[in-house]
Design a protein around this motif. Structure first.
Motif, PDB file in Angstrom:
ATOM      1  N   ASP A  87       0.700  21.658   3.469  1.00 16.22           N
ATOM      2  CA  ASP A  87       2.070  21.620   3.989  1.00 16.22           C
ATOM      3  C   ASP A  87       2.403  20.185   4.390  1.00 16.22           C
ATOM      4  OD1 ASP A  87       4.538  22.587   4.732  1.00 16.22           O
ATOM      5  OD2 ASP A  87       3.870  23.449   6.617  1.00 16.22           O
ATOM      6  N   GLU A  88       3.684  19.913   4.506  1.00 16.69           N
ATOM      7  CA  GLU A  88       4.184  18.619   4.966  1.00 16.69           C
ATOM      8  C   GLU A  88       3.520  17.452   4.248  1.00 16.69           C
ATOM      9  OE1 GLU A  88       4.749  18.131   9.193  1.00 16.69           O
ATOM     10  OE2 GLU A  88       4.673  20.298   9.469  1.00 16.69           O
ATOM     11  N   ILE A  89       3.574  17.478   2.934  1.00 20.01           N
ATOM     12  CA  ILE A  89       2.971  16.426   2.125  1.00 20.01           C
ATOM     13  C   ILE A  89       3.970  15.275   1.998  1.00 20.01           C
ATOM     14  CG2 ILE A  89       2.028  15.860  -0.141  1.00 20.01           C
ATOM     15  CD1 ILE A  89       1.467  18.963  -0.376  1.00 20.01           C
ATOM     16  N   THR A  90       3.553  14.076   2.391  1.00 16.94           N
ATOM     17  CA  THR A  90       4.420  12.909   2.289  1.00 16.94           C
ATOM     18  C   THR A  90       3.686  11.778   1.582  1.00 16.94           C
ATOM     19  OG1 THR A  90       3.757  12.051   4.443  1.00 16.94           O
ATOM     20  CG2 THR A  90       5.716  13.451   4.378  1.00 16.94           C
ATOM     21  N   LEU A  91       4.448  10.990   0.865  1.00 19.88           N
ATOM     22  CA  LEU A  91       3.934   9.815   0.181  1.00 19.88           C
ATOM     23  C   LEU A  91       4.829   8.660   0.608  1.00 19.88           C
ATOM     24  CD1 LEU A  91       1.775   9.099  -1.923  1.00 19.88           C
ATOM     25  CD2 LEU A  91       3.482   9.516  -3.687  1.00 19.88           C
ATOM     26  N   THR A  92       4.249   7.657   1.276  1.00 18.49           N
ATOM     27  CA  THR A  92       5.031   6.599   1.894  1.00 18.49           C
ATOM     28  C   THR A  92       4.562   5.228   1.431  1.00 18.49           C
ATOM     29  OG1 THR A  92       5.236   7.990   3.857  1.00 18.49           O
ATOM     30  CG2 THR A  92       5.791   5.668   4.117  1.00 18.49           C
ATOM     31  N   ALA A  93       5.519   4.377   1.050  1.00 19.67           N
ATOM     32  CA  ALA A  93       5.195   2.971   0.747  1.00 19.67           C
ATOM     33  C   ALA A  93       5.106   2.225   2.059  1.00 19.67           C
ATOM     34  CB  ALA A  93       6.268   2.372  -0.140  1.00 19.67           C
ATOM     35  N   LYS A  94       4.116   1.350   2.185  1.00 16.86           N
ATOM     36  CA  LYS A  94       3.924   0.576   3.420  1.00 16.86           C
ATOM     37  C   LYS A  94       3.981  -0.905   3.121  1.00 16.86           C
ATOM     38  CE  LYS A  94       2.033   3.928   6.217  1.00 16.86           C
ATOM     39  NZ  LYS A  94       1.914   4.062   7.573  1.00 16.86           N
ATOM     40  N   SER A 129       0.835  -1.195   0.000  1.00 18.49           N
ATOM     41  CA  SER A 129       0.000   0.000   0.000  1.00 18.49           C
ATOM     42  C   SER A 129       0.872   1.248   0.000  1.00 18.49           C
ATOM     43  CB  SER A 129      -0.948   0.004   1.201  1.00 18.49           C
ATOM     44  OG  SER A 129      -0.221   0.054   2.398  1.00 18.49           O
ATOM     45  N   MET A 130       0.246   2.361  -0.327  1.00 21.24           N
ATOM     46  CA  MET A 130       0.906   3.653  -0.367  1.00 21.24           C
ATOM     47  C   MET A 130       0.011   4.631   0.389  1.00 21.24           C
ATOM     48  SD  MET A 130       1.870   5.802  -3.786  1.00 21.24           S
ATOM     49  CE  MET A 130       0.171   6.209  -4.163  1.00 21.24           C
ATOM     50  N   GLU A 131       0.613   5.432   1.260  1.00 22.01           N
ATOM     51  CA  GLU A 131      -0.181   6.375   2.045  1.00 22.01           C
ATOM     52  C   GLU A 131       0.297   7.801   1.792  1.00 22.01           C
ATOM     53  OE1 GLU A 131      -1.860   6.365   6.430  1.00 22.01           O
ATOM     54  OE2 GLU A 131       0.290   6.797   6.415  1.00 22.01           O
ATOM     55  N   LEU A 132      -0.661   8.683   1.528  1.00 18.20           N
ATOM     56  CA  LEU A 132      -0.389  10.103   1.415  1.00 18.20           C
ATOM     57  C   LEU A 132      -0.896  10.773   2.682  1.00 18.20           C
ATOM     58  CD1 LEU A 132      -0.474  12.589  -1.286  1.00 18.20           C
ATOM     59  CD2 LEU A 132      -2.193  12.966   0.449  1.00 18.20           C
ATOM     60  N   VAL A 133      -0.048  11.606   3.278  1.00 20.17           N
ATOM     61  CA  VAL A 133      -0.442  12.412   4.428  1.00 20.17           C
ATOM     62  C   VAL A 133      -0.128  13.854   4.067  1.00 20.17           C
ATOM     63  CG1 VAL A 133      -0.083  12.901   6.879  1.00 20.17           C
ATOM     64  CG2 VAL A 133       0.094  10.549   6.045  1.00 20.17           C
ATOM     65  N   PHE A 169      -5.525  11.974   5.262  1.00 15.86           N
ATOM     66  CA  PHE A 169      -4.867  10.716   4.930  1.00 15.86           C
ATOM     67  C   PHE A 169      -5.569  10.080   3.741  1.00 15.86           C
ATOM     68  CE2 PHE A 169      -4.551  11.452   9.458  1.00 15.86           C
ATOM     69  CZ  PHE A 169      -3.216  11.210   9.731  1.00 15.86           C
ATOM     70  N   VAL A 170      -4.780   9.578   2.803  1.00  8.96           N
ATOM     71  CA  VAL A 170      -5.316   8.814   1.673  1.00  8.96           C
ATOM     72  C   VAL A 170      -4.437   7.582   1.520  1.00  8.96           C
ATOM     73  CG1 VAL A 170      -5.770   8.784  -0.812  1.00  8.96           C
ATOM     74  CG2 VAL A 170      -6.157  10.884   0.494  1.00  8.96           C
ATOM     75  N   THR A 171      -5.050   6.402   1.488  1.00  7.58           N
ATOM     76  CA  THR A 171      -4.306   5.150   1.329  1.00  7.58           C
ATOM     77  C   THR A 171      -4.734   4.462   0.044  1.00  7.58           C
ATOM     78  OG1 THR A 171      -4.146   4.880   3.717  1.00  7.58           O
ATOM     79  CG2 THR A 171      -3.776   2.912   2.382  1.00  7.58           C
ATOM     80  N   ILE A 172      -3.753   4.008  -0.701  1.00  8.98           N
ATOM     81  CA  ILE A 172      -4.015   3.206  -1.898  1.00  8.98           C
ATOM     82  C   ILE A 172      -3.496   1.813  -1.596  1.00  8.98           C
ATOM     83  CG2 ILE A 172      -3.483   2.866  -4.329  1.00  8.98           C
ATOM     84  CD1 ILE A 172      -3.183   5.941  -4.503  1.00  8.98           C
ATOM     85  N   PRO A 213      -0.374  -1.638  -7.915  1.00  7.98           N
ATOM     86  CA  PRO A 213      -0.162  -2.427  -9.136  1.00  7.98           C
ATOM     87  C   PRO A 213       1.333  -2.609  -9.452  1.00  7.98           C
ATOM     88  CG  PRO A 213      -1.681  -0.596  -9.531  1.00  7.98           C
ATOM     89  CD  PRO A 213      -1.073  -0.390  -8.176  1.00  7.98           C
ATOM     90  N   ALA A 214       1.693  -3.755  -9.978  1.00 12.35           N
ATOM     91  CA  ALA A 214       3.097  -4.065 -10.294  1.00 12.35           C
ATOM     92  C   ALA A 214       3.629  -3.246 -11.464  1.00 12.35           C
ATOM     93  CB  ALA A 214       3.237  -5.559 -10.595  1.00 12.35           C
ATOM     94  N   GLU A 215       2.772  -2.888 -12.406  1.00 10.96           N
ATOM     95  CA  GLU A 215       3.231  -2.266 -13.652  1.00 10.96           C
ATOM     96  C   GLU A 215       3.417  -0.748 -13.569  1.00 10.96           C
ATOM     97  OE1 GLU A 215      -1.213  -2.331 -13.619  1.00 10.96           O
ATOM     98  OE2 GLU A 215       0.327  -3.802 -13.206  1.00 10.96           O
ATOM     99  N   VAL A 216       3.306  -0.162 -12.403  1.00  9.64           N
ATOM    100  CA  VAL A 216       3.374   1.297 -12.268  1.00  9.64           C
ATOM    101  C   VAL A 216       4.817   1.795 -12.311  1.00  9.64           C
ATOM    102  CG1 VAL A 216       2.939   3.220 -10.684  1.00  9.64           C
ATOM    103  CG2 VAL A 216       1.206   1.477 -11.034  1.00  9.64           C
ATOM    104  N   ASP A 217       5.037   2.824 -13.133  1.00 12.09           N
ATOM    105  CA  ASP A 217       6.330   3.493 -13.222  1.00 12.09           C
ATOM    106  C   ASP A 217       6.256   4.957 -12.799  1.00 12.09           C
ATOM    107  OD1 ASP A 217       8.049   1.395 -14.355  1.00 12.09           O
ATOM    108  OD2 ASP A 217       6.720   1.542 -16.087  1.00 12.09           O
ATOM    109  N   PHE A 218       5.056   5.509 -12.784  1.00 13.46           N
ATOM    110  CA  PHE A 218       4.865   6.918 -12.445  1.00 13.46           C
ATOM    111  C   PHE A 218       3.721   7.077 -11.463  1.00 13.46           C
ATOM    112  CE2 PHE A 218       6.702   7.013 -16.690  1.00 13.46           C
ATOM    113  CZ  PHE A 218       7.727   7.924 -16.533  1.00 13.46           C
ATOM    114  N   ILE A 219       3.893   7.992 -10.517  1.00 14.41           N
ATOM    115  CA  ILE A 219       2.836   8.340  -9.568  1.00 14.41           C
ATOM    116  C   ILE A 219       2.626   9.841  -9.670  1.00 14.41           C
ATOM    117  CG2 ILE A 219       2.146   8.437  -7.143  1.00 14.41           C
ATOM    118  CD1 ILE A 219       4.157   6.128  -6.649  1.00 14.41           C
TER     119      ILE A 219
END
Length: 104
Positions: A97-104, A7-11, A67-70, A74-80
């Protein structure tokens, strides 16, 4: 990139001043994401995974996390691509402010 099926989380922190919505059912903050494979032709946007999350806030408010979680990345992703916007029909000022994108 996040591992496939992870998953990927945006805060992000959001602050608002005098936020008013013209349309009562419309969001005041919209977070959209687009996950796409490497572009080999103009159709790559059509082959991606798109999602959006709506947030409904009004008036004045201090820094608030969103918070937004995806899930199931998908395996085929090259761009976010991630957009944090205010749709038409919203007045006032919104700060991000303080925008982060984290792989979980």
């Amino acid at each position: 990139m996040p591992a496939p099926e992870s998953s990927m989380e945006l805060v992000a922190f959001v602050k608002g001043e005098n936020i008013r919505r013209t349309y009562p059912n419309a969001p005041s903050v919209l977070v959209t994401s687009q996950l796409t494979p490497r572009p080999e032709d103009e159709a790559y946007y059509k082959n991606g995974t798109n999602s959006s999350t709506d947030f409904f806030v009004e008036g004045d408010f201090d820094w608030t996390p969103i918070f937004v979680t995806i899930d199931n990345f998908p395996a085929e992703v090259d761009f976010i691509r991630v957009n944090l916007t205010t749709p038409r029909g919203v007045s006032g000022k919104i700060y991000f402010d303080e925008i982060t994108l984290t792989a979980k």
